[in-house]
Motif scaffolding. Structure first.
Motif, PDB file in Angstrom:
ATOM      1  N   PHE A 271       0.832  -1.207   0.000  1.00 42.51           N
ATOM      2  CA  PHE A 271       0.000   0.000   0.000  1.00 42.51           C
ATOM      3  C   PHE A 271       0.868   1.259   0.000  1.00 42.51           C
ATOM      4  CE2 PHE A 271      -2.104   3.407   2.378  1.00 42.51           C
ATOM      5  CZ  PHE A 271      -3.223   3.603   1.583  1.00 42.51           C
ATOM      6  N   LEU A 272       1.961   1.263   0.771  1.00 39.91           N
ATOM      7  CA  LEU A 272       2.853   2.422   0.791  1.00 39.91           C
ATOM      8  C   LEU A 272       3.456   2.674  -0.588  1.00 39.91           C
ATOM      9  CD1 LEU A 272       4.734   1.934   4.194  1.00 39.91           C
ATOM     10  CD2 LEU A 272       3.021   3.670   3.641  1.00 39.91           C
ATOM     11  N   ALA A 273       3.921   1.597  -1.245  1.00 40.07           N
ATOM     12  CA  ALA A 273       4.501   1.747  -2.585  1.00 40.07           C
ATOM     13  C   ALA A 273       3.456   2.243  -3.577  1.00 40.07           C
ATOM     14  CB  ALA A 273       5.093   0.417  -3.048  1.00 40.07           C
ATOM     15  N   PHE A 274       2.264   1.679  -3.507  1.00 39.86           N
ATOM     16  CA  PHE A 274       1.189   2.078  -4.422  1.00 39.86           C
ATOM     17  C   PHE A 274       0.829   3.550  -4.232  1.00 39.86           C
ATOM     18  CE2 PHE A 274      -3.399   2.714  -5.002  1.00 39.86           C
ATOM     19  CZ  PHE A 274      -3.526   2.406  -6.349  1.00 39.86           C
ATOM     20  N   ALA A 275       0.643   3.982  -2.981  1.00 35.07           N
ATOM     21  CA  ALA A 275       0.253   5.364  -2.714  1.00 35.07           C
ATOM     22  C   ALA A 275       1.343   6.343  -3.135  1.00 35.07           C
ATOM     23  CB  ALA A 275      -0.059   5.529  -1.225  1.00 35.07           C
ATOM     24  N   ALA A 276       2.598   6.001  -2.845  1.00 40.63           N
ATOM     25  CA  ALA A 276       3.703   6.894  -3.209  1.00 40.63           C
ATOM     26  C   ALA A 276       3.805   7.051  -4.723  1.00 40.63           C
ATOM     27  CB  ALA A 276       5.009   6.359  -2.635  1.00 40.63           C
ATOM     28  N   LEU A 277       3.666   5.958  -5.461  1.00 44.72           N
ATOM     29  CA  LEU A 277       3.791   6.025  -6.916  1.00 44.72           C
ATOM     30  C   LEU A 277       2.626   6.786  -7.547  1.00 44.72           C
ATOM     31  CD1 LEU A 277       5.049   2.394  -7.575  1.00 44.72           C
ATOM     32  CD2 LEU A 277       6.329   4.495  -7.995  1.00 44.72           C
ATOM     33  N   VAL A 278       1.425   6.604  -7.027  1.00 44.18           N
ATOM     34  CA  VAL A 278       0.269   7.334  -7.570  1.00 44.18           C
ATOM     35  C   VAL A 278       0.423   8.835  -7.327  1.00 44.18           C
ATOM     36  CG1 VAL A 278      -2.200   7.723  -7.311  1.00 44.18           C
ATOM     37  CG2 VAL A 278      -1.327   5.398  -7.446  1.00 44.18           C
ATOM     38  N   CYS A 279       0.785   9.207  -6.102  1.00 44.25           N
ATOM     39  CA  CYS A 279       0.969  10.633  -5.793  1.00 44.25           C
ATOM     40  C   CYS A 279       2.090  11.240  -6.633  1.00 44.25           C
ATOM     41  CB  CYS A 279       1.263  10.807  -4.309  1.00 44.25           C
ATOM     42  SG  CYS A 279      -0.109  10.373  -3.218  1.00 44.25           S
ATOM     43  N   GLY A 280       3.204  10.527  -6.742  1.00 40.08           N
ATOM     44  CA  GLY A 280       4.316  11.038  -7.545  1.00 40.08           C
ATOM     45  C   GLY A 280       3.972  11.130  -9.013  1.00 40.08           C
ATOM     46  N   GLY A 281       3.243  10.137  -9.540  1.00 41.30           N
ATOM     47  CA  GLY A 281       2.874  10.169 -10.953  1.00 41.30           C
ATOM     48  C   GLY A 281       1.936  11.311 -11.285  1.00 41.30           C
ATOM     49  N   LEU A 282       0.959  11.576 -10.417  1.00 41.85           N
ATOM     50  CA  LEU A 282       0.035  12.690 -10.659  1.00 41.85           C
ATOM     51  C   LEU A 282       0.740  14.036 -10.514  1.00 41.85           C
ATOM     52  CD1 LEU A 282      -3.139  11.370  -8.794  1.00 41.85           C
ATOM     53  CD2 LEU A 282      -2.690  11.373 -11.257  1.00 41.85           C
ATOM     54  N   LEU A 283       1.633  14.140  -9.544  1.00 46.58           N
ATOM     55  CA  LEU A 283       2.357  15.390  -9.356  1.00 46.58           C
ATOM     56  C   LEU A 283       3.336  15.645 -10.498  1.00 46.58           C
ATOM     57  CD1 LEU A 283       2.626  17.738  -7.365  1.00 46.58           C
ATOM     58  CD2 LEU A 283       4.465  16.480  -6.240  1.00 46.58           C
ATOM     59  N   ALA A 284       3.851  14.575 -11.101  1.00 51.35           N
ATOM     60  CA  ALA A 284       4.788  14.738 -12.222  1.00 51.35           C
ATOM     61  C   ALA A 284       4.135  15.461 -13.394  1.00 51.35           C
ATOM     62  CB  ALA A 284       5.306  13.369 -12.673  1.00 51.35           C
ATOM     63  N   LEU A 285       2.826  15.324 -13.531  1.00 54.70           N
ATOM     64  CA  LEU A 285       2.128  16.002 -14.624  1.00 54.70           C
ATOM     65  C   LEU A 285       2.113  17.510 -14.454  1.00 54.70           C
ATOM     66  CD1 LEU A 285      -0.887  13.547 -14.988  1.00 54.70           C
ATOM     67  CD2 LEU A 285       1.233  13.581 -16.301  1.00 54.70           C
ATOM     68  N   LYS A 286       2.460  18.009 -13.266  1.00 56.48           N
ATOM     69  CA  LYS A 286       2.528  19.444 -13.009  1.00 56.48           C
ATOM     70  C   LYS A 286       3.901  20.030 -13.343  1.00 56.48           C
ATOM     71  CE  LYS A 286      -1.641  19.713 -11.210  1.00 56.48           C
ATOM     72  NZ  LYS A 286      -2.721  20.515 -11.854  1.00 56.48           N
ATOM     73  N   LEU A 287       4.872  19.178 -13.635  1.00 58.12           N
ATOM     74  CA  LEU A 287       6.213  19.662 -13.949  1.00 58.12           C
ATOM     75  C   LEU A 287       6.231  20.313 -15.334  1.00 58.12           C
ATOM     76  CD1 LEU A 287       8.344  16.626 -12.699  1.00 58.12           C
ATOM     77  CD2 LEU A 287       8.119  18.849 -11.598  1.00 58.12           C
ATOM     78  N   PRO A 288       7.136  21.260 -15.565  1.00 58.10           N
ATOM     79  CA  PRO A 288       7.224  21.897 -16.891  1.00 58.10           C
ATOM     80  C   PRO A 288       7.872  20.967 -17.909  1.00 58.10           C
ATOM     81  CG  PRO A 288       8.936  22.745 -15.446  1.00 58.10           C
ATOM     82  CD  PRO A 288       8.085  21.853 -14.597  1.00 58.10           C
ATOM     83  N   GLU A 289       7.382  21.007 -19.120  1.00 58.78           N
ATOM     84  CA  GLU A 289       7.979  20.217 -20.200  1.00 58.78           C
ATOM     85  C   GLU A 289       9.239  20.918 -20.703  1.00 58.78           C
ATOM     86  OE1 GLU A 289       9.181  17.591 -22.114  1.00 58.78           O
ATOM     87  OE2 GLU A 289       7.107  17.016 -21.699  1.00 58.78           O
ATOM     88  N   THR A 290      10.337  20.198 -20.763  1.00 53.52           N
ATOM     89  CA  THR A 290      11.630  20.790 -21.150  1.00 53.52           C
ATOM     90  C   THR A 290      12.131  20.254 -22.482  1.00 53.52           C
ATOM     91  OG1 THR A 290      12.791  19.081 -19.862  1.00 53.52           O
ATOM     92  CG2 THR A 290      12.288  21.153 -18.741  1.00 53.52           C
ATOM     93  N   ARG A 291      11.241  19.660 -23.260  1.00 58.81           N
ATOM     94  CA  ARG A 291      11.674  19.032 -24.517  1.00 58.81           C
ATOM     95  C   ARG A 291      12.278  20.041 -25.486  1.00 58.81           C
ATOM     96  NH1 ARG A 291       7.156  15.839 -27.860  1.00 58.81           N
ATOM     97  NH2 ARG A 291       6.016  17.522 -26.821  1.00 58.81           N
ATOM     98  N   GLU A 292      11.721  21.240 -25.562  1.00 58.03           N
ATOM     99  CA  GLU A 292      12.200  22.265 -26.489  1.00 58.03           C
ATOM    100  C   GLU A 292      12.972  23.364 -25.759  1.00 58.03           C
ATOM    101  OE1 GLU A 292      11.946  22.179 -29.693  1.00 58.03           O
ATOM    102  OE2 GLU A 292      10.734  20.355 -29.813  1.00 58.03           O
ATOM    103  N   LYS A 293      13.525  23.045 -24.609  1.00 54.57           N
ATOM    104  CA  LYS A 293      14.201  24.048 -23.792  1.00 54.57           C
ATOM    105  C   LYS A 293      15.712  24.013 -24.047  1.00 54.57           C
ATOM    106  CE  LYS A 293      14.509  25.619 -18.954  1.00 54.57           C
ATOM    107  NZ  LYS A 293      15.959  25.751 -18.873  1.00 54.57           N
ATOM    108  N   ILE A 294      16.277  25.175 -24.312  1.00 53.60           N
ATOM    109  CA  ILE A 294      17.721  25.299 -24.450  1.00 53.60           C
ATOM    110  C   ILE A 294      18.352  25.247 -23.067  1.00 53.60           C
ATOM    111  CG2 ILE A 294      19.588  26.825 -25.211  1.00 53.60           C
ATOM    112  CD1 ILE A 294      17.699  27.953 -27.276  1.00 53.60           C
ATOM    113  N   LEU A 295      19.510  24.597 -22.953  1.00 51.17           N
ATOM    114  CA  LEU A 295      20.211  24.560 -21.675  1.00 51.17           C
ATOM    115  C   LEU A 295      20.588  25.975 -21.273  1.00 51.17           C
ATOM    116  CD1 LEU A 295      22.568  21.457 -21.971  1.00 51.17           C
ATOM    117  CD2 LEU A 295      20.381  21.629 -20.791  1.00 51.17           C
ATOM    118  N   SER A 296      19.982  26.458 -20.208  1.00 50.89           N
ATOM    119  CA  SER A 296      20.166  27.850 -19.793  1.00 50.89           C
ATOM    120  C   SER A 296      21.459  28.011 -19.012  1.00 50.89           C
ATOM    121  CB  SER A 296      18.979  28.297 -18.950  1.00 50.89           C
ATOM    122  OG  SER A 296      18.819  27.477 -17.821  1.00 50.89           O
TER     123      SER A 296
END
Length: 697
Positions: free
Chosen positions: A672-697
């Protein structure tokens, strides 16, 4: 007739010393003014002038076949992509509101596109891959050698957990320290230090005879190799152009899998063979598990040798205001790639590159020329450490705070569940095997044996309230046997090898122990009356036939091999569908695999779900490592990656400790701990910015 190409090169050479020292790039990726000589248009030729290559061919034969079918030419597609990237860079410049420092990332990206991707990057890929492989190997060493080392060095159960804990603590500290130092000392230099520390202390641990010294050497080995991951990805990313970064950084991740395969395969082939060891007296012994540690040094040693021939990251040199060194390295990359592609005539035409210079750099330059050698050394290193700490604190800046917090949480949740289950899988398999073994135990109650010669091994037995009078136990093995509330009178124990054997609350009278390994730890609350111990076997002794189950190596080998499909898929689609979708989908899929572990009731089922979990979660690791490189500026990239990797190791320590504590109690809570951690992390990952077209600053 003058050669127009040579004239163009000569004209470009005269522009280098002029006022316009910076190449100007158009939206299509080319140059205007003092552009690259091989990209400028040639002077118009006479109509009747034709080269040998085109003579005899009609213009209709050279027409692109798909022109009338509406299919774009491959060159047009490539040009459109370059134009799109140039447009994105133009918008980034406009958003920067005229900040001069934004010129360097764009200029560097254009230079790397001009250098191309070829022999140089693939050579560096192999060298850095061996360094990453060394980190993967070190992650398996402790788990493989512990069953043998705990017998060889008399490691108690309490101390056994300390070994794995300190190795991970060393890796955590190493990731934090070396990641920060790589932003100030250089990627290549720090990676050489990291690998050297790992090689030296791993080699010394092969010959450590005491548990304390072995623990000390493995800690410092972990401190060294712990810094490899932040440096390797930072180092390699700065030699890649934007449209190559995601794919090739993902291919680089495969070397961690190869490290696991290498460790599993060599452990399987070396450790169970006791005859390979040797001893020098009774105090210095080298068994096969020590030979295995020696073999595990080879990837780090190969990477260390390869780094001698690799240059420093030019992006780091530019950030450190070392323009000339960076220019020479970029020219080396350009010439190496185009010569390998059969175009040695291409000339590296960049005359100058903009380099920022900070007040700290100026302070070091001023102080480095004053005082004694010790004072100069102190000033340089003290200032460097202050800069490292400033980099760490600057990661909490408002523009990076929210993104960095989300990224740190995703790293933590993935590492917590992944490493926790990595410990839970083999321990659960062992527990299931132990339960099966315990179900077959033989119970002897109140037996009386008198004047009997035990010349056969005693295995998996419990003897309660027995009486043994004038009995002889000679030249046998006693494995997993417990004597409770029993009486031994006038007995002889001679040439005995014991494993997991104990005497509890027993009375032993007039008994002799000759050449046995039965020591005080084996007798719990026992009464010894007129008992003699002659020629005892000091220390602990290995029994490889019994103590090394090939299932341990096979499970690790299959787990490492299972990540191959996930590695390939993530590499192929990292630049097509983006980092965020890769991370989110992978973590949610692996959470489903962890939940289905509730249906595993046999070792075979646990192994199958383990392989599936590893195969689905590896894409998330690859995506996190790519986005961690791309999200932070070059001056803080190593520091940020080091902090995130240190957090990953901390989560691994917590996960390993929590998951292992529930073995034999319940499997619902860890799952249950592994399942909950992965679900929370996976949903939160969708809030991260996409860097596919980002130049190394």
């Amino acid at each position: 007739m003058d050669d127009p190409y040579q004239n163009n090169v000569n004209q470009q050479g005269t522009d280098i010393g002029g006022e316009n020292q910076y190449p100007t790039y158009g939206e299509g990726g080319g140059q205007e003014g003092s552009g690259y000589p091989y990209q400028t248009d040639y002077p118009p030729q006479e109509e009747d002038a034709a080269s040998d290559a085109t003579e005899g061919h009609d213009e209709d034969e050279q027409m692109y076949e798909g022109e009338y079918q509406g299919i774009p030419h491959p060159d047009e597609i490539k040009e459109a992509r370059r134009a799109a990237r140039a447009e994105a860079r133009k918008k980034a410049r406009m958003a920067a509101e005229g900040d001069d420092e934004e010129d360097l990332p764009e200029q560097y990206e254009n230079i790397m596109e001009d250098c191309g991707h070829g022999r140089f990057q693939w050579t560096l890929f192999a060298v850095l891959g061996m360094a990453l492989m060394a980190d993967g190997v070190d992650g398996f060493v402790v788990g493989f050698v512990l069953p043998s080392a705990e017998k060889d060095m008399c490691i108690t159960n309490a101390n056994k957990g300390m070994l794995g804990l300190l190795v991970y603590v060393g890796m955590m500290v190493g990731a934090f320290v070396w990641g920060g130092l790589s932003d100030k000392m250089g990627r290549r230099k720090c990676l050489i230090y990291v690998l050297t520390i790992d090689v030296v202390f791993s080699f010394l641990s092969c010959f450590a005879q005491g548990y304390g010294s072995f623990l000390f050497f493995r800690f410092w080995s972990g401190f060294g190799i712990g810094g490899s991951i932040p440096i390797v990805y930072t180092y390699y990313s700065e030699f890649l152009q934007m449209d190559k970064r995601g794919e090739h950084l993902s291919w680089l991740c495969m070397f961690w899998m190869l490290g696991g395969l290498y460790a599993s395969f060599t452990a399987w082939g070396i450790i169970p063979h006791y005859g390979w060891g040797f001893s020098m007296g009774s105090e210095f012994q080298v068994h096969t598990w020590r030979v295995f540690i020696l073999v595990c040094i080879f990837p780090a040693l190969a990477a260390l040798v390869g780094l001698i021939f690799m240059p420093e990251s030019p992006r780091f040199l530019l950030e450190s205001a070392r323009h000339d060194e960076a220019w020479m390295i970029l020219r080396q990359v350009h010439d190496t790639n185009w010569k390998a592609k059969g175009e040695p005539e291409r000339v590296f035409t960049v005359a100058s590159i903009k380099t920022p210079q900070t007040q700290e750099d100026e302070f070091i330059e001023i102080q480095s020329d004053t005082g004694t050698a010790f004072q100069r050394w102190t000033v340089r290193h003290t200032t460097m450490l202050k800069q490292v700490m400033q980099n760490v604190t600057s990661l909490a800046a408002p523009e990076l705070r929210l993104q960095g917090l989300f990224l740190a949480i995703v790293w933590f949740t993935l590492a917590f569940s992944y490493h926790g289950l990595s410990v839970w899988f083999p321990d659960m398999i062992k527990y299931m095997q132990y339960e099966e073994y315990e179900s077959k135990v033989k119970l002897f109650h109140r037996e009386r044996v008198e004047r009997f010669h035990f010349n056969f091994s005693l295995v998996n037995q419990i003897h309660k309230e027995g009486e043994y009078i004038h009995d002889r136990f000679m030249n046998i093995e006693i494995k997993s046997v417990k004597f409770e509330d029993s009486l031994f009178e006038n007995c002889i124990f001679e040439d005995i090898k014991s494993t997991n054997t104990f005497f509890e609350n027993c009375t032993i009278k007039n008994t002799m122990f000759y050449n046995t390994d039965l020591w005080q730890e084996k007798f719990k609350d026992c009464r010894l009356e007129n008992t003699t111990f002659l020629h005892p076997k000091k220390g602990c002794h290995l029994n490889f036939q019994e103590e090394n189950d090939i299932v341990v190596y096979m499970v690790s080998f299959l787990g490492s091999l299972a990540v191959l499909p996930g590695n390939i898929i993530s590499a192929l689609f990292m630049d097509k569908i983006g980092r965020i979708k890769i991370i989110g989908f992978s973590m949610l899929a692996s959470s489903g695999c962890s939940f289905l572990l509730l249906l595993s009731f046999s070792p075979g089922a646990v192994i199958c779900w383990q392989c599936l979990f590893y195969g689905t979660s590896v894409a998330a690791w690859n995506g996190l490592e790519v986005i961690s490189v791309e999200l932070y500026p070059s001056a803080k990239r190593g520091t940020a990656f080091g902090v995130l990797n240190a957090l990953c190791k901390f989560a691994a320590i917590m996960g390993s400790f929590i998951f292992a504590s529930f073995i034999g109690i319940t499997k619902i809570i860890p799952i249950f701990l592994a399942f909950a951690a992965l679900v929370c992390g996976g949903l939160l990952a969708l809030k991260l910015p996409e860097t596919r077209e980002k130049i190394l600053s």
